[in-house]
Design a protein around this motif. Structure first.
Motif, PDB file in Angstrom:
ATOM      1  N   VAL A   8      -5.195  -1.811   6.689  1.00  0.00           N
ATOM      2  CA  VAL A   8      -5.962  -0.571   6.538  1.00  0.00           C
ATOM      3  C   VAL A   8      -5.165   0.451   5.727  1.00  0.00           C
ATOM      4  O   VAL A   8      -5.700   1.111   4.819  1.00  0.00           O
ATOM      5  N   THR A   9      -3.880   0.576   6.032  1.00  0.00           N
ATOM      6  CA  THR A   9      -3.034   1.533   5.314  1.00  0.00           C
ATOM      7  C   THR A   9      -2.867   1.134   3.860  1.00  0.00           C
ATOM      8  O   THR A   9      -2.850   1.986   2.958  1.00  0.00           O
ATOM      9  N   LEU A  10      -2.737  -0.167   3.599  1.00  0.00           N
ATOM     10  CA  LEU A  10      -2.631  -0.644   2.212  1.00  0.00           C
ATOM     11  C   LEU A  10      -3.892  -0.320   1.421  1.00  0.00           C
ATOM     12  O   LEU A  10      -3.819   0.061   0.244  1.00  0.00           O
ATOM     13  N   LEU A  11      -5.044  -0.486   2.043  1.00  0.00           N
ATOM     14  CA  LEU A  11      -6.298  -0.144   1.370  1.00  0.00           C
ATOM     15  C   LEU A  11      -6.329   1.340   1.012  1.00  0.00           C
ATOM     16  O   LEU A  11      -6.731   1.719  -0.104  1.00  0.00           O
ATOM     17  N   CYS A  12      -5.893   2.185   1.944  1.00  0.00           N
ATOM     18  CA  CYS A  12      -5.829   3.629   1.666  1.00  0.00           C
ATOM     19  C   CYS A  12      -4.845   3.916   0.534  1.00  0.00           C
ATOM     20  O   CYS A  12      -5.105   4.779  -0.323  1.00  0.00           O
ATOM     21  N   LEU A  13      -3.723   3.203   0.512  1.00  0.00           N
ATOM     22  CA  LEU A  13      -2.737   3.388  -0.552  1.00  0.00           C
ATOM     23  C   LEU A  13      -3.328   3.064  -1.913  1.00  0.00           C
ATOM     24  O   LEU A  13      -3.088   3.778  -2.896  1.00  0.00           O
ATOM     25  N   LEU A  14      -4.123   2.002  -1.987  1.00  0.00           N
ATOM     26  CA  LEU A  14      -4.758   1.649  -3.263  1.00  0.00           C
ATOM     27  C   LEU A  14      -5.723   2.742  -3.712  1.00  0.00           C
ATOM     28  O   LEU A  14      -5.788   3.075  -4.902  1.00  0.00           O
ATOM     29  N   LEU A  15      -6.477   3.309  -2.768  1.00  0.00           N
ATOM     30  CA  LEU A  15      -7.391   4.404  -3.113  1.00  0.00           C
ATOM     31  C   LEU A  15      -6.614   5.618  -3.615  1.00  0.00           C
ATOM     32  O   LEU A  15      -7.003   6.253  -4.615  1.00  0.00           O
ATOM     33  N   ILE A  16      -5.514   5.943  -2.941  1.00  0.00           N
ATOM     34  CA  ILE A  16      -4.694   7.084  -3.360  1.00  0.00           C
ATOM     35  C   ILE A  16      -4.065   6.815  -4.722  1.00  0.00           C
ATOM     36  O   ILE A  16      -3.948   7.724  -5.554  1.00  0.00           O
ATOM     37  N   THR A  17      -3.684   5.571  -4.978  1.00  0.00           N
ATOM     38  CA  THR A  17      -3.032   5.219  -6.236  1.00  0.00           C
ATOM     39  C   THR A  17      -3.987   5.313  -7.420  1.00  0.00           C
ATOM     40  O   THR A  17      -3.636   5.884  -8.468  1.00  0.00           O
ATOM     41  N   TYR A  18      -5.189   4.786  -7.266  1.00  0.00           N
ATOM     42  CA  TYR A  18      -6.094   4.681  -8.409  1.00  0.00           C
ATOM     43  C   TYR A  18      -7.181   5.745  -8.445  1.00  0.00           C
ATOM     44  O   TYR A  18      -7.994   5.774  -9.369  1.00  0.00           O
ATOM     45  N   ILE A  19      -7.209   6.607  -7.431  1.00  0.00           N
ATOM     46  CA  ILE A  19      -8.098   7.779  -7.475  1.00  0.00           C
ATOM     47  C   ILE A  19      -7.214   9.009  -7.299  1.00  0.00           C
ATOM     48  O   ILE A  19      -6.975   9.473  -6.160  1.00  0.00           O
TER      49      ILE A  19
END
Length: 419
Positions: free
Chosen positions: A400-411
């Protein structure tokens, strides 16, 4: 020189020598090999610590210790339960919300784990939640302590890279809410699927009663972030305001702080500050020697050759930081890697504040991943369990945290939307 320094530092890590000492010994070895005047040690130690924003570190640590010693965690828990405690899985959701609020007071993930976990892990187990799930949730939610400001890793990133600290603090708010919201959604679905938390609403205070008990504690992050965002005071000045406010609340309003307990609180804050400052001093010397050897320029040229655009660069950096975070403490990783990676990121068109948030969020996951996850060990200590018992239930939380990290990274909006 640089090769000897890096190889010896990694060797010292393998030998489990403390990170700050490993960095310092590797630097001394590099100075000896290169034949540099030994006076550079004292010069660079002083230069690394002679930065005004670093004054915020001891004050924020002290403020967090004061609020913890004042016993506000139970007030925070009651307030969080008043918000979501009436829904199925509400107790587990309360754990996330309490950690989010306490993080904006204490600024430390380990302190959050102990203060909140001591109350909520036994409570969740009593209500039928599996103990490994409860401990894994507590360890993961507590990482919000270094994402939601005030945050010591953010201060270290700002000082190491000359990035505006106030912007970093504001940039951490939305990512913190994103991760907290994702965790709440996951634990709610988990409770629904496993038919847990049906009695979570028992003994729950009304919203207004819980709010009245916790309102002064809840006001602290509002004062800190509101003052910074409104231009009333700088982040460093805000840290002093936080200490004064914590003292007044703890001693004269809640009356849970005594002069006797203050000595222990100040001693713990001094020890925590000394550890971080010693790390910064050694990392400053290490970074000076790497700069002298031209490593940042070489690293930038190599990364520019390997990655064709900022999207692949950010993916590669995230993968590397995730692995590094498993083995090296968050603060050490930031003070060593941030000055090397930020110029490359800027060259790819990444905003410095955005990159700082990416680094902090990514390395925060190292606090819950073995073998050196400090939150993991803290949660195990509270729950009286071994680390291997938490590995399996921890995997969904990491995902779940990794998914949030991807959103923060690319948005980038998540990090820059409030600036």
């Amino acid at each position: 020189m640089s090769q000897i320094m890096i190889i010896s530092m990694l060797l010292f890590f393998i030998l489990t020598i403390p990170v700050a000492v490993s960095i310092g010994l590797a630097s001394l070895l590099g100075i000896h090999v290169a034949g540099i005047n030994w006076l550079v040690v004292a010069q660079q130690f002083y230069a690394a610590l002679d930065k005004f924003p670093l004054a915020a570190i001891p004050f924020f640590i002290l403020a967090g210790n004061l609020m913890q010693a004042a016993g506000i965690s139970e007030r925070m828990v009651n307030f969080a339960k008043s918000l979501v405690g009436n829904m199925q899985g509400g107790l587990a959701c309360s754990c996330v919300i309490t950690c989010m609020i306490f993080a904006a007071v204490a600024g430390s993930s380990v302190a959050t784990t102990f203060a909140v976990g001591a109350i909520l892990i036994p409570a969740m187990v009593k209500h039928g939640y599996p103990k490994p799930f409860a401990a894994s949730l507590q360890a993961t939610a507590a990482e919000l302590g270094v994402i939601i400001p005030p945050s010591v890793p953010m201060i270290l990133f700002a000082v190491s890279t000359q990035t505006d600290l106030g912007s970093l603090f504001i940039g951490g708010i939305l990512p913190g809410f994103l991760i907290a919201g994702a965790l709440v959604l996951y634990v709610w679905l988990y409770a629904k699927k496993n038919n847990l938390g049906l009695r979570d609403g028992e003994n729950r205070l009304s919203f207004w009663k819980a709010f009245n008990q916790a309102k002064l504690a809840l006001l602290m992050p509002v004062i800190i972030l509101g003052g910074i965002y409104g231009g009333i005071f700088t982040p460093t000045e805000a840290s002093v305001v936080a200490v004064v406010y914590a003292l007044l609340i703890g001693m004269f309003v809640y009356r849970t702080l005594s002069f006797k307990s203050l000595s222990t609180t100040f001693r713990n804050a001094a020890i925590g500050t000394a550890v971080i400052m010693f790390l910064i001093a050694n990392a400053g010397l290490f970074g000076f020697l790497l700069n002298r050897a031209g490593i940042p320029q070489q690293l930038g040229e190599w990364l520019a050759h390997v990655f064709s655009d900022k999207y692949t660069f950010l993916l590669g950096v995230n993968a590397a930081l995730f692995v590094i975070g498993m083995f090296i403490e968050t603060s050490a990783s930031i003070v060593v890697l941030a000055p090397l990676l930020l110029p490359v990121a800027v060259g790819f068109g990444v905003d410095p504040v955005h990159f700082g948030i990416i680094m902090v969020v990514n390395l925060a996951m190292g606090m819950i991943t073995p073998p050196f996850g400090v939150n993991l060990f803290a949660a195990c200590a509270v729950a009286k369990m071994s680390v291997d018992q938490l590995i399996r239930p921890l995997i969904p939380f990491v995902a779940v945290t990794l998914l949030c990290l991807l959103l923060i990274t690319y948005i980038p909006w998540f990090a820059l939307g409030l600036l």
